[in-house]
Write a protein that holds these residues in place. Structure first.
Motif, PDB file in Angstrom:
ATOM      1  N   HIS A  77       0.870 118.285  44.438  1.00  0.00           N
ATOM      2  CA  HIS A  77       2.382 118.517  44.690  1.00  0.00           C
ATOM      3  C   HIS A  77       3.505 117.814  45.041  1.00  0.00           C
ATOM      4  O   HIS A  77       2.887 116.967  46.700  1.00  0.00           O
ATOM      5  CB  HIS A  77       2.478 119.723  44.610  1.00  0.00           C
ATOM      6  N   MET A 125       7.946 122.158  39.484  1.00  0.00           N
ATOM      7  CA  MET A 125       7.642 123.226  39.761  1.00  0.00           C
ATOM      8  C   MET A 125       9.092 123.994  39.874  1.00  0.00           C
ATOM      9  O   MET A 125       9.594 123.551  40.353  1.00  0.00           O
ATOM     10  CB  MET A 125       6.778 123.319  40.734  1.00  0.00           C
ATOM     11  N   HIS A 172       5.039 116.705  40.412  1.00  0.00           N
ATOM     12  CA  HIS A 172       3.122 115.695  39.768  1.00  0.00           C
ATOM     13  C   HIS A 172       4.200 114.794  39.573  1.00  0.00           C
ATOM     14  O   HIS A 172       4.467 114.245  38.444  1.00  0.00           O
ATOM     15  CB  HIS A 172       2.623 116.344  39.758  1.00  0.00           C
TER      16      HIS A 172
END
Ligand SMILES: [Cu+2]
Length: 255
Positions: free
Chosen positions: A23, A58, A50
Motif C-alpha cells: 500500500h 483504499m 497500490h
C-alpha cells in the motif's frame, strides 16, 4: 458446483495477494517542474492505493494534516483539500497557485488506517516537491516523525537517474531501513510475476539508499518503520503502527 468453488477460491486468493502487496499513499502533481511562471497553478491528487497495480483505492479519510512548505514556512492547506466527486473518502484533490520562485514541498499526515490482513495500523507520511524555478530548498525537512531527506534533487530527474535519499526517524538516520519502491503504472504494464510489482531495497548503515528509475513517470519510495508504538483498534486491542516515510518523484525521458 466445482466452478463456484474455484471462483470463490480465486476470489479469496486475489484478496490475499492484494493485501500482500504494498500500500502506498500517493501524491502526484499534474506538473512538478515550472519555470518561474508566477501565479501558475499546480493540481495535486492524493490516494491510498497500490501504485503498480493501479488500484484498488483504499479508504482514505480527510487527513490529519495537509500543507505546503516554501522557504521553510509552512501553510496549512487542509481546508482546500476536496474530495473528488464519485470518490468520497478515496481520492482527494487540491490546487495551489505558486506565487513565488523556489521549491514547494507538499506533505500529508493521514489518519491511521487499520489493515486487518496485517493486524496493524498504517500511517504514511507522504510528500512531493514541486519547483517554480531557482529552488535550493528541495532537501529541507518538513519535520515529520519519519521522513525521507532527498540526496538527489527530487525533480527534473531523467529516466534511469538514481534517486538517493536518507531515511530519518525523529531527524536521525535509520540504519538498514527497508524501502519499498513502486512505479505509478499509468501505462498498464504487466509484471511477469508478483515479485516485480514492489521493488525492495535497503538503506546502508547510514540510512542512505539509492534506486535507478528504469521508466519515465512517477515513482514512490516508502521507508517502512515499526518502532513498537501501538494504537487501540475498534476491538479494544492494541496494534502496532507501521510508520511510512514516503516521497514521490517524477522521471522524464531524455528526448
Ligand atoms: Cu491495499
Amino acid at each position: 458446483m466445482k466452478n463456484i468453488a474455484s471462483i470463490a477460491f480465486g476470489l479469496a486468493f486475489s484478496l490475499v495477494s492484494y493485501s500482500a502487496s504494498a500500500h502506498f499513499v500517493e501524491i502526484t502533481a499534474d506538473k512538478n517542474v515550472l519555470g518561474g511562471d508566477n501565479g501558475k497553478e499546480v493540481s495535486l491528487e492524493m490516494t491510498f492505493t497500490h501504485p503498480f497495480e493501479n488500484g484498488p483505492l483504499m479508504k482514505m479519510e480527510r487527513p490529519k494534516s495537509f500543507g505546503v512548505m516554501h522557504k521553510g514556512q509552512k501553510t496549512d492547506l487542509l481546508s482546500q483539500l476536496d474530495q473528488v466527486s464519485g470518490f468520497e473518502n478515496l481520492k482527494w484533490h487540491a490546487s495551489q497557485k505558486l506565487k513565488r520562485m523556489g521549491d514547494y514541498t507538499f506533505y500529508v499526515e493521514p489518519v491511521p488506517y487499520f489493515e486487518p490482513a496485517e493486524s496493524k495500523f498504517i500511517v504514511h507520511y507522504t510528500k512531493t516537491v514541486v519547483t517554480n524555478g531557482g529552488g535550493d530548498a528541495w532537501d529541507e525537512l518538513v519535520g515529520l516523525p519519519v521522513e525521507i531527506q532527498p540526496l538527489s534533487r527530487p525533480y527534473g530527474l531523467w529516466t534511469n537517474n538514481a534517486f538517493r535519499g536518507i531515511v530519518l526517524q525523529d531527524g536521525k538516520p535509520v540504519p538498514f531501513a527497508e524501502i519499498e519502491v513502486e512505479h505509478k503504472n499509468e501505462d498498464n504494464l504487466k509484471a511477469p510475476n508478483d515479485s516485480f510489482i514492489t521493488q525492495v531495497i535497503k538503506a546502508d548503515a547510514n540510512g542512505v539508499f539509492s534506486y535507478n528509475m528504469p521508466k519515465a513517470g512517477w515513482w514512490g519510495f516508502a521507508a517502512l518503520i515499526e518502532d513498537g508504538e501501538t494504537l487501540k483498534a475498534e476491538d479494544g486491542k492494541d496494534y502496532v503502527i507501521e510508520k511510512g516515510a514516503l516521497i514521490w518523484v517524477k522521471a522524464e525521458d531524455m528526448k
